[in-house]
Enzyme design. Structure first.
Site, PDB file in Angstrom:
ATOM      1  N   ASP A 232       0.805  -1.224   0.000  1.00 15.81           N
ATOM      2  CA  ASP A 232       0.000   0.000   0.000  1.00 15.81           C
ATOM      3  C   ASP A 232       0.840   1.276   0.000  1.00 15.81           C
ATOM      4  O   ASP A 232       0.385   2.329   0.458  1.00 15.81           O
ATOM      5  CB  ASP A 232      -0.967   0.020   1.194  1.00 15.81           C
ATOM      6  CG  ASP A 232      -2.065  -1.022   1.059  1.00 15.81           C
ATOM      7  OD1 ASP A 232      -2.333  -1.443  -0.080  1.00 15.81           O
ATOM      8  OD2 ASP A 232      -2.637  -1.425   2.091  1.00 15.81           O
ATOM      9  N   GLU A 233       2.058   1.203  -0.520  1.00 17.59           N
ATOM     10  CA  GLU A 233       2.920   2.387  -0.558  1.00 17.59           C
ATOM     11  C   GLU A 233       3.414   2.688  -1.971  1.00 17.59           C
ATOM     12  O   GLU A 233       4.358   3.437  -2.149  1.00 17.59           O
ATOM     13  CB  GLU A 233       4.110   2.209   0.399  1.00 17.59           C
ATOM     14  CG  GLU A 233       3.712   2.121   1.868  1.00 17.59           C
ATOM     15  CD  GLU A 233       4.905   2.033   2.797  1.00 17.59           C
ATOM     16  OE1 GLU A 233       6.033   2.316   2.337  1.00 17.59           O
ATOM     17  OE2 GLU A 233       4.722   1.696   3.981  1.00 17.59           O
TER      18      GLU A 233
END
Length: 288
Positions: A232-233
């Site tokens: 999620d980055e």
């Protein structure tokens, strides 16, 4: 979606003469520029450009243009790509048990809003097999119960084989609730988009909207981003947000969140399909 011509994407060290060189090249090919966008990043000293142009000669093929542009690309140390604007990317959608993003993508594609070809749907559950059949899209059930499932390696091998066989251009994780291995993330670098509830960063794990309700959040949002090995980055493509208040229960918060997720994801997919996104390190340049 563009109905004619080609799209050129460029990223390179910033220096004088780039726009002139590209414009002169297109002029010499008797090409007509339909629209052009550019951005100079003063922090990274890199230049980004997207040009949509139409051909005026039947002899102006994609392969010929790519061959002719190589010298300019090398001369300016460009990372560049040239696309046929009429070609729709082949997309594979992955989903688990939450189908709002899947249903939204199917409807938008069927109605002509999204310029993509959905070549298949992959799920670790069978909940949406009938939905896929309704749109006459192949459904691939690849069971997986958790990240520690012993079948994970076998399942991902099956996934990668399908991607190669179908010549998939883009994988969309439409609320696919399994973590992809670093090997798969690297294989799909720049070619996989994920959606998640970005404005609930403090509420990880199960029932994030219930946790958000307990903390009295005032904003519900979602982020569409490219998939990387850092969970999620990845580089952010699009974000959306809606205000909420104390009167809304967890189910109402989740309903708002689902709408925001659908909008953010569909925009990201469309911009990728229209070649409007250029990677800029851990960030993106998006020419809307």
């Amino acid at each position: 979606m563009s109905t004619q011509g080609f799209i050129l994407k460029i990223s390179c060290p910033d220096r004088p003469g780039i726009v002139h060189a590209v414009s002169q090249f297109l002029f010499h090919q008797t090409a007509n520029i339909l629209d052009s966008a550019q951005f100079s990043d003063t922090f990274t000293n890199r230049f980004f450009m997207r040009v949509h142009f139409a051909k005026t000669s039947q002899e102006l093929s994609l392969k010929k243009l790519q061959d002719l542009f190589k010298d300019i690309g090398n001369g300016f140390q460009m990372d560049w790509e040239l696309f046929d604007a009429t070609s729709k990317p082949k997309v594979l959608i992955m989903v688990s048990k939450l189908g709002h993003c899947l249903n939204d993508l199917l409807f938008r594609t069927h109605s002509g809003y999204l310029p993509i070809e959905i070549a298949g749907i992959v799920s670790n559950h069978q909940d949406f097999q009938n939905l896929a059949a309704g749109y006459k899209i192949p459904f691939h059930h690849m069971p997986l119960s958790s990240a520690n499932d012993e079948r994970k390696h076998e399942q991902e091998e099956q996934l990668l084989k399908l991607i190669d066989q179908e010549n998939i251009d883009l994988v969309v994780l439409a609320r696919y609730m399994q973590i992809l291995s670093p090997r798969v993330c690297q294989k799909l670098s720049g070619k996989a988009i994920n959606i998640h509830h970005s404005f609930l960063p403090s509420f990880k794990g199960a029932k994030p909207y219930w946790q958000a309700h307990q903390r009295g959040v005032k904003l519900i949002g979602a982020t569409a981003h490219y998939v990387t090995t850092d969970l999620d980055e990845g580089p952010i493509i699009e974000q959306g947000v809606e205000r909420v208040d104390h009167a809304m229960d967890p189910d109402q918060l989740a309903s708002v969140g689902r709408d925001v997720e659908c909008m953010a994801l569909s925009r990201a997919v469309r911009w990728h399909a229209e070649h409007r996104i250029l990677l800029n390190g851990k960030s993106t340049v998006v020419f809307q």
